[in-house]
Design a protein around this motif. Sequence first.
Motif, PDB file in Angstrom:
ATOM      1  N   GLY A  49     -34.115  -7.470  27.956  1.00 19.73           N
ATOM      2  CA  GLY A  49     -33.949  -8.390  29.080  1.00 19.73           C
ATOM      3  C   GLY A  49     -33.533  -9.794  28.686  1.00 19.73           C
ATOM      4  O   GLY A  49     -33.229 -10.603  29.554  1.00 19.73           O
ATOM      5  N   ALA A  50     -33.498 -10.097  27.407  1.00 17.48           N
ATOM      6  CA  ALA A  50     -33.077 -11.437  26.976  1.00 17.48           C
ATOM      7  C   ALA A  50     -31.570 -11.565  27.142  1.00 17.48           C
ATOM      8  O   ALA A  50     -30.814 -10.709  26.689  1.00 17.48           O
ATOM      9  N   GLN A  51     -31.130 -12.620  27.820  1.00 16.21           N
ATOM     10  CA  GLN A  51     -29.691 -12.849  27.987  1.00 16.21           C
ATOM     11  C   GLN A  51     -29.059 -13.303  26.683  1.00 16.21           C
ATOM     12  O   GLN A  51     -27.946 -12.923  26.357  1.00 16.21           O
ATOM     13  N   VAL A  52     -29.781 -14.138  25.950  1.00 20.44           N
ATOM     14  CA  VAL A  52     -29.309 -14.672  24.672  1.00 20.44           C
ATOM     15  C   VAL A  52     -30.521 -14.861  23.773  1.00 20.44           C
ATOM     16  O   VAL A  52     -31.582 -15.267  24.237  1.00 20.44           O
ATOM     17  N   VAL A  53     -30.356 -14.584  22.495  1.00 19.76           N
ATOM     18  CA  VAL A  53     -31.386 -14.902  21.506  1.00 19.76           C
ATOM     19  C   VAL A  53     -30.835 -16.036  20.654  1.00 19.76           C
ATOM     20  O   VAL A  53     -29.713 -15.966  20.159  1.00 19.76           O
ATOM     21  N   VAL A  54     -31.617 -17.099  20.531  1.00 14.03           N
ATOM     22  CA  VAL A  54     -31.225 -18.258  19.745  1.00 14.03           C
ATOM     23  C   VAL A  54     -32.066 -18.289  18.476  1.00 14.03           C
ATOM     24  O   VAL A  54     -33.297 -18.220  18.548  1.00 14.03           O
ATOM     25  N   LEU A  55     -31.401 -18.375  17.333  1.00 19.58           N
ATOM     26  CA  LEU A  55     -32.091 -18.484  16.045  1.00 19.58           C
ATOM     27  C   LEU A  55     -31.876 -19.891  15.506  1.00 19.58           C
ATOM     28  O   LEU A  55     -30.837 -20.186  14.928  1.00 19.58           O
ATOM     29  N   LEU A 107     -27.559 -10.934   8.354  1.00 15.42           N
ATOM     30  CA  LEU A 107     -27.187 -10.488   9.693  1.00 15.42           C
ATOM     31  C   LEU A 107     -25.683 -10.221   9.764  1.00 15.42           C
ATOM     32  O   LEU A 107     -24.883 -11.131   9.944  1.00 15.42           O
ATOM     33  N   GLY A 108     -25.307  -8.963   9.639  1.00 14.48           N
ATOM     34  CA  GLY A 108     -23.898  -8.592   9.695  1.00 14.48           C
ATOM     35  C   GLY A 108     -23.257  -8.911  11.029  1.00 14.48           C
ATOM     36  O   GLY A 108     -22.051  -9.166  11.108  1.00 14.48           O
ATOM     37  N   CYS A 109     -24.058  -8.921  12.105  1.00 13.90           N
ATOM     38  CA  CYS A 109     -23.529  -9.178  13.442  1.00 13.90           C
ATOM     39  C   CYS A 109     -22.989 -10.597  13.594  1.00 13.90           C
ATOM     40  O   CYS A 109     -22.269 -10.886  14.552  1.00 13.90           O
ATOM     41  N   LEU A 110     -23.277 -11.489  12.642  1.00 15.18           N
ATOM     42  CA  LEU A 110     -22.755 -12.855  12.710  1.00 15.18           C
ATOM     43  C   LEU A 110     -21.313 -12.946  12.220  1.00 15.18           C
ATOM     44  O   LEU A 110     -20.670 -13.976  12.391  1.00 15.18           O
ATOM     45  N   GLY A 111     -20.819 -11.877  11.596  1.00 13.45           N
ATOM     46  CA  GLY A 111     -19.423 -11.855  11.188  1.00 13.45           C
ATOM     47  C   GLY A 111     -19.111 -12.629   9.927  1.00 13.45           C
ATOM     48  O   GLY A 111     -17.960 -13.003   9.695  1.00 13.45           O
ATOM     49  N   VAL A 112     -20.124 -12.866   9.101  1.00 17.26           N
ATOM     50  CA  VAL A 112     -19.916 -13.590   7.844  1.00 17.26           C
ATOM     51  C   VAL A 112     -19.545 -12.593   6.756  1.00 17.26           C
ATOM     52  O   VAL A 112     -20.304 -11.673   6.467  1.00 17.26           O
ATOM     53  N   SER A 134     -41.670 -13.578  12.937  1.00 17.58           N
ATOM     54  CA  SER A 134     -42.652 -12.637  12.383  1.00 17.58           C
ATOM     55  C   SER A 134     -43.129 -11.635  13.435  1.00 17.58           C
ATOM     56  O   SER A 134     -43.689 -10.601  13.098  1.00 17.58           O
ATOM     57  N   ALA A 135     -42.897 -11.923  14.726  1.00 15.65           N
ATOM     58  CA  ALA A 135     -43.338 -11.034  15.805  1.00 15.65           C
ATOM     59  C   ALA A 135     -42.270 -10.021  16.203  1.00 15.65           C
ATOM     60  O   ALA A 135     -42.499  -9.201  17.081  1.00 15.65           O
ATOM     61  N   LEU A 136     -41.107 -10.077  15.569  1.00 14.19           N
ATOM     62  CA  LEU A 136     -40.039  -9.122  15.888  1.00 14.19           C
ATOM     63  C   LEU A 136     -40.342  -7.783  15.212  1.00 14.19           C
ATOM     64  O   LEU A 136     -39.854  -7.486  14.136  1.00 14.19           O
ATOM     65  N   LYS A 137     -41.147  -6.995  15.864  1.00 16.55           N
ATOM     66  CA  LYS A 137     -41.553  -5.715  15.281  1.00 16.55           C
ATOM     67  C   LYS A 137     -40.747  -4.556  15.844  1.00 16.55           C
ATOM     68  O   LYS A 137     -40.567  -3.548  15.216  1.00 16.55           O
ATOM     69  N   GLY A 138     -40.269  -4.706  17.069  1.00 17.07           N
ATOM     70  CA  GLY A 138     -39.517  -3.627  17.693  1.00 17.07           C
ATOM     71  C   GLY A 138     -38.518  -4.174  18.685  1.00 17.07           C
ATOM     72  O   GLY A 138     -38.647  -5.302  19.150  1.00 17.07           O
ATOM     73  N   ALA A 139     -37.515  -3.389  18.988  1.00 15.41           N
ATOM     74  CA  ALA A 139     -36.441  -3.832  19.871  1.00 15.41           C
ATOM     75  C   ALA A 139     -36.955  -4.206  21.259  1.00 15.41           C
ATOM     76  O   ALA A 139     -36.333  -4.985  21.955  1.00 15.41           O
ATOM     77  N   GLY A 140     -38.088  -3.656  21.679  1.00  9.11           N
ATOM     78  CA  GLY A 140     -38.627  -3.952  22.996  1.00  9.11           C
ATOM     79  C   GLY A 140     -38.927  -5.422  23.217  1.00  9.11           C
ATOM     80  O   GLY A 140     -38.952  -5.882  24.346  1.00  9.11           O
ATOM     81  N   ARG A 141     -39.158  -6.173  22.147  1.00  7.34           N
ATOM     82  CA  ARG A 141     -39.469  -7.602  22.266  1.00  7.34           C
ATOM     83  C   ARG A 141     -38.302  -8.391  22.844  1.00  7.34           C
ATOM     84  O   ARG A 141     -38.488  -9.466  23.378  1.00  7.34           O
ATOM     85  N   LEU A 142     -37.091  -7.878  22.724  1.00  2.00           N
ATOM     86  CA  LEU A 142     -35.913  -8.618  23.158  1.00  2.00           C
ATOM     87  C   LEU A 142     -35.271  -8.046  24.417  1.00  2.00           C
ATOM     88  O   LEU A 142     -34.267  -8.578  24.876  1.00  2.00           O
ATOM     89  N   GLU A 170     -30.054  -6.927  14.768  1.00  2.00           N
ATOM     90  CA  GLU A 170     -28.808  -6.152  14.690  1.00  2.00           C
ATOM     91  C   GLU A 170     -28.758  -5.125  15.827  1.00  2.00           C
ATOM     92  O   GLU A 170     -27.719  -4.937  16.455  1.00  2.00           O
ATOM     93  N   GLY A 171     -29.875  -4.462  16.094  1.00  2.00           N
ATOM     94  CA  GLY A 171     -29.938  -3.488  17.182  1.00  2.00           C
ATOM     95  C   GLY A 171     -29.728  -4.132  18.540  1.00  2.00           C
ATOM     96  O   GLY A 171     -29.046  -3.579  19.407  1.00  2.00           O
ATOM     97  N   TYR A 172     -30.303  -5.320  18.732  1.00  2.00           N
ATOM     98  CA  TYR A 172     -30.144  -6.068  19.978  1.00  2.00           C
ATOM     99  C   TYR A 172     -28.667  -6.386  20.220  1.00  2.00           C
ATOM    100  O   TYR A 172     -28.144  -6.174  21.319  1.00  2.00           O
ATOM    101  N   VAL A 173     -27.972  -6.867  19.191  1.00  2.00           N
ATOM    102  CA  VAL A 173     -26.554  -7.208  19.334  1.00  2.00           C
ATOM    103  C   VAL A 173     -25.723  -5.936  19.532  1.00  2.00           C
ATOM    104  O   VAL A 173     -24.815  -5.897  20.369  1.00  2.00           O
ATOM    105  N   ALA A 174     -26.028  -4.877  18.797  1.00  4.22           N
ATOM    106  CA  ALA A 174     -25.290  -3.611  18.927  1.00  4.22           C
ATOM    107  C   ALA A 174     -25.418  -3.040  20.343  1.00  4.22           C
ATOM    108  O   ALA A 174     -24.502  -2.377  20.831  1.00  4.22           O
ATOM    109  N   ALA A 175     -26.535  -3.327  21.014  1.00  2.00           N
ATOM    110  CA  ALA A 175     -26.756  -2.844  22.374  1.00  2.00           C
ATOM    111  C   ALA A 175     -26.157  -3.786  23.420  1.00  2.00           C
ATOM    112  O   ALA A 175     -26.392  -3.614  24.614  1.00  2.00           O
TER     113      ALA A 175
END
Length: 168
Positions: A41-47, A92-97, A31-39, A62-67
Motif C-alpha cells: 500500500g505504500a505509494q513511495v518508499v523513501v530511503l 540495490l539493483g533496482c536503483l540502476g547503478v 531493521s523492521a523490514l522483515k517481509g514484503a507485507g510491511r510495504l 527489491e521485491g517491492y520495486v519489482a511489484a
Amino acid sequence: RSWSLGGGREYRGLFRILTEAHLPFGVVEDSALKGAGRLEGAQVVVLPDARCLSDGAVAVLEGYVAAGGRLLATGQPATRDGEGEPREGVALGCLGVGRVARALERERGSYLRIRPEDKAVLEGFGDADLVHLDVPFLSCEPAPGVRTFLSRIPPAMFGPPEKCYYGA
C-alpha cells in the motif's frame, strides 16, 4: 547504523520536507523490514541515506520495486551491510547503478544541472536550472539500459556570483 554514519541529518531533512508539505507518511525502520507485507500500500518508499541495509531488507525493497513500487533513495544507499561493513557498490539493483565510480566528499562549488529534457520527465524544478551540491556524493555509472537525469557539474571557484560561475 545508517544514523551514526550521517543518515540522521538526511532523515530529519526529508521528515521536515514531508511534514511542511502536509504529506501523510509513515516511518519504517530498515531493521523492521522483515517481509514484503510491511510495504504493501505504500505509494513511495523513501530511503534517506540508508547506507546500512541487511540482505533481508535489500530483498524486501527489491521485491517491492519489482511489484511496481517506487523507491526514492538519497545519499549512499545500501553501500554497507546490516552490520555497517562496506559493500562493493550499491546492493540495490533496482536503483540502476552499474558501479560506483567514486565517492566524492563534500565539494563546494559543484552542482547538478537540470536539463530541459530532465524537466520534461521530472516535476517541481520550475525555472531552476542548477541544484547546489554541497554534500557528499556518489559518482555512479548507470547499469545498461538505465536512463539518467541531472548531470553533475564539477567544482568551480566558490564566491560571489558576479565573480564565480561554472564553465561546463
